[in-house]
Design an enzyme around this catalytic site. Structure first.
Site, mmCIF file in Angstrom:
data_model
loop_
_atom_site.group_PDB
_atom_site.id
_atom_site.type_symbol
_atom_site.label_atom_id
_atom_site.label_comp_id
_atom_site.label_asym_id
_atom_site.label_seq_id
_atom_site.Cartn_x
_atom_site.Cartn_y
_atom_site.Cartn_z
ATOM 1 N N LYS A 192 3.056 4.163 5.479
ATOM 2 C CA LYS A 192 3.903 3.405 6.416
ATOM 3 C C LYS A 192 4.557 4.257 7.511
ATOM 4 C CE LYS A 192 3.226 -0.098 5.524
ATOM 5 N NZ LYS A 192 1.850 -0.715 5.531
ATOM 6 N N HIS A 223 -3.373 9.334 2.499
ATOM 7 C CA HIS A 223 -1.938 9.465 2.208
ATOM 8 C C HIS A 223 -1.689 10.605 1.221
ATOM 9 C CE1 HIS A 223 -1.019 5.881 4.391
ATOM 10 N NE2 HIS A 223 -1.386 5.024 3.476
ATOM 11 N N SER A 256 9.971 0.204 5.637
ATOM 12 C CA SER A 256 8.632 -0.327 5.873
ATOM 13 C C SER A 256 7.837 -0.376 4.569
ATOM 14 C CB SER A 256 7.914 0.555 6.905
ATOM 15 O OG SER A 256 6.641 0.035 7.194
ATOM 16 N N MET A 273 -1.488 -4.702 19.239
ATOM 17 C CA MET A 273 -2.131 -4.464 17.934
ATOM 18 C C MET A 273 -1.803 -5.562 16.934
ATOM 19 S SD MET A 273 -2.185 -0.331 17.304
ATOM 20 C CE MET A 273 -2.663 -0.544 15.582
HETATM 21 S S1 PPS Z 1 -0.304 2.148 5.947
HETATM 22 O O1 PPS Z 1 -0.430 0.990 5.039
HETATM 23 O O2 PPS Z 1 0.304 3.287 5.283
HETATM 24 O O3 PPS Z 1 -1.576 2.494 6.588
HETATM 25 O O4 PPS Z 1 0.732 1.670 7.068
HETATM 26 P P1 PPS Z 1 1.021 2.418 8.457
HETATM 27 O O5 PPS Z 1 0.035 1.967 9.444
HETATM 28 O O6 PPS Z 1 1.205 3.869 8.226
HETATM 29 O O7 PPS Z 1 2.472 1.885 8.819
HETATM 30 C C1 PPS Z 1 2.745 0.551 9.142
HETATM 31 C C2 PPS Z 1 4.005 0.562 9.984
HETATM 32 O O8 PPS Z 1 3.642 0.973 11.312
HETATM 33 C C3 PPS Z 1 3.965 -0.069 12.214
HETATM 34 N N1 PPS Z 1 3.000 -0.099 13.316
HETATM 35 C C4 PPS Z 1 3.321 0.183 14.586
HETATM 36 N N2 PPS Z 1 4.489 0.543 15.151
HETATM 37 C C5 PPS Z 1 4.497 0.731 16.490
HETATM 38 N N3 PPS Z 1 3.413 0.571 17.273
HETATM 39 C C6 PPS Z 1 2.220 0.207 16.756
HETATM 40 N N4 PPS Z 1 1.158 0.046 17.541
HETATM 41 C C7 PPS Z 1 2.143 0.000 15.343
HETATM 42 N N5 PPS Z 1 1.152 -0.366 14.495
HETATM 43 C C8 PPS Z 1 1.699 -0.424 13.275
HETATM 44 C C9 PPS Z 1 3.926 -1.318 11.353
HETATM 45 O O9 PPS Z 1 4.571 -2.381 11.991
HETATM 46 C C10 PPS Z 1 4.638 -0.799 10.124
HETATM 47 O O10 PPS Z 1 6.025 -0.550 10.344
HETATM 48 P P2 PPS Z 1 7.199 -1.641 10.090
HETATM 49 O O11 PPS Z 1 8.470 -0.886 10.282
HETATM 50 O O12 PPS Z 1 7.046 -2.130 8.687
HETATM 51 O O13 PPS Z 1 7.009 -2.704 11.114
#
Ligand code: PPS
Length: 292
Positions: A44, A105, A135, A229
């Site tokens: 996350k 991860h 998150s 996205m």
């Molecule tokens: S995972 O399951 O570990 O692969 O998840 P990961 O992609 O690492 O993390 C998901 C969080 O990243 C946010 N997210 C983004 N934030 C900003 N910009 C973009 N383009 C974007 N894409 C994904 C996603 O909303 C999750 O964060 P939270 O705080 O829960 O919204």
């Protein structure tokens, strides 16, 4: 349903999803191609975002090319071996030509050693602890392949003790930080990406020895915004059926903001967390933004 909510199993002291622990020898023996690109994160922290940026960079900003398949099929998740319908990363890679954009991860010490032998380019993304935890909490509520998160208060304790899947956030961010120079790891921060996405996209481009036009870079910044996205079915994890990722509990693309922890931590929880954080992080100087 709790169909897939199996207990975690430790691998060298790190709690992992049980199917990862059960396939550990295969994962540890994985040999990437030297051209493969590793994207490493604590869960996350901005994995999917970075995967999308790198895929677009490798495809010169071609949006259609990057809609050829959903994220986990375009950019395999190294250690995921089952259960269906989550795609097994190692199986997928057998049918993909390098360079592949590989997600992991795993903490630094559990990354298969062939990545370092082959000097694979590695991008690490770190996110501030409190937002990362928030998150992860919402993700554990909606993702039926992870253990039940339980109540928020107890979740904070589990996070602080490193009892969530993939272990301690503190050890994770420190593990890659300590190795970043020796292993030529590009160490990024989610907060920097939010603050100035173009600057960070350009850093990734330079690290990958690519040189794209200003116009293409602008397009990539636009295509990888949270808003775009979230609506992109090939980037928003809507490919995962709702009995596995229950979007009605919380969408994968949830908020995409810095500072949402303020809506979750009480002042007391914040104080208790900060005291423990300072103790755990005092041996390193990782430039996380101070979030008070
Ligand atoms: S995972 O399951 O570990 O692969 O998840 P990961 O992609 O690492 O993390 C998901 C969080 O990243 C946010 N997210 C983004 N934030 C900003 N910009 C973009 N383009 C974007 N894409 C994904 C996603 O909303 C999750 O964060 P939270 O705080 O829960 O919204």
């Amino acid at each position: 349903s709790s169909l897939y909510r199996f207990p975690l199993l430790p691998v060298r002291g790190i709690p992992l999803m049980n199917h990862i622990a059960n396939s550990w020898d295969t994962i540890w023996a994985f040999r990437p191609d030297p051209s493969d690109i590793l994207i490493a994160t604590y869960p996350k922290a901005g994995t999917t975002w970075t995967q999308e940026i790198v895929d677009l960079l490798l495809h010169n900003g071609d949006a259609d090319a990057c809609k050829r398949a959903p994220t986990p099929a375009r950019s395999p998740f190294l250690e995921i071996v089952s259960p269906p319908p989550i795609l097994s990363g190692i199986d997928l890679m057998k049918n993909m030509d390098p360079p592949r954009i590989i997600k992991t991860h795993l903490p630094f010490q559990l990354v298969p050693p062939a990545f370092w032998e082959n000097k694979c380019k590695t991008i690490y993304v770190a996110r501030n602890a409190k937002d990362n935890m928030v998150s992860y909490y919402h993700f554990d509520c909606m993702n039926k392949t992870q253990p039940e998160p339980g109540p928020w208060e107890g979740y904070i304790s589990k996070f602080m003790r490193g009892e969530l899947a993939w272990g301690s956030w503190y050890d994770h961010v420190k593990g890659y930080w300590k190795e970043r120079e020796k292993r030529n790891i590009l160490y990024l921060f989610y907060e920097d990406m939010k603050e100035n996405p173009r600057r960070e996209v350009e850093r990734i481009m330079n690290y990958l020895d690519l040189s794209l036009s200003d116009e293409v870079i602008s397009r990539i910044v636009e295509l990888t915004s949270f808003e775009i996205m979230k609506e992109n079915p090939m980037a928003n994890y809507s490919c995962i059926p709702t009995h596995v990722f229950d979007n009605s509990v919380s969408p994968f693309m949830r908020k995409g903001q810095v500072g949402d922890w303020r809506n979750h931590f009480t002042p007391e929880q914040s104080k208790m967390f900060a005291e423990d954080y300072d103790k755990k992080m005092k041996d390193v100087n990782i430039p996380f933004r101070t979030l008070i």
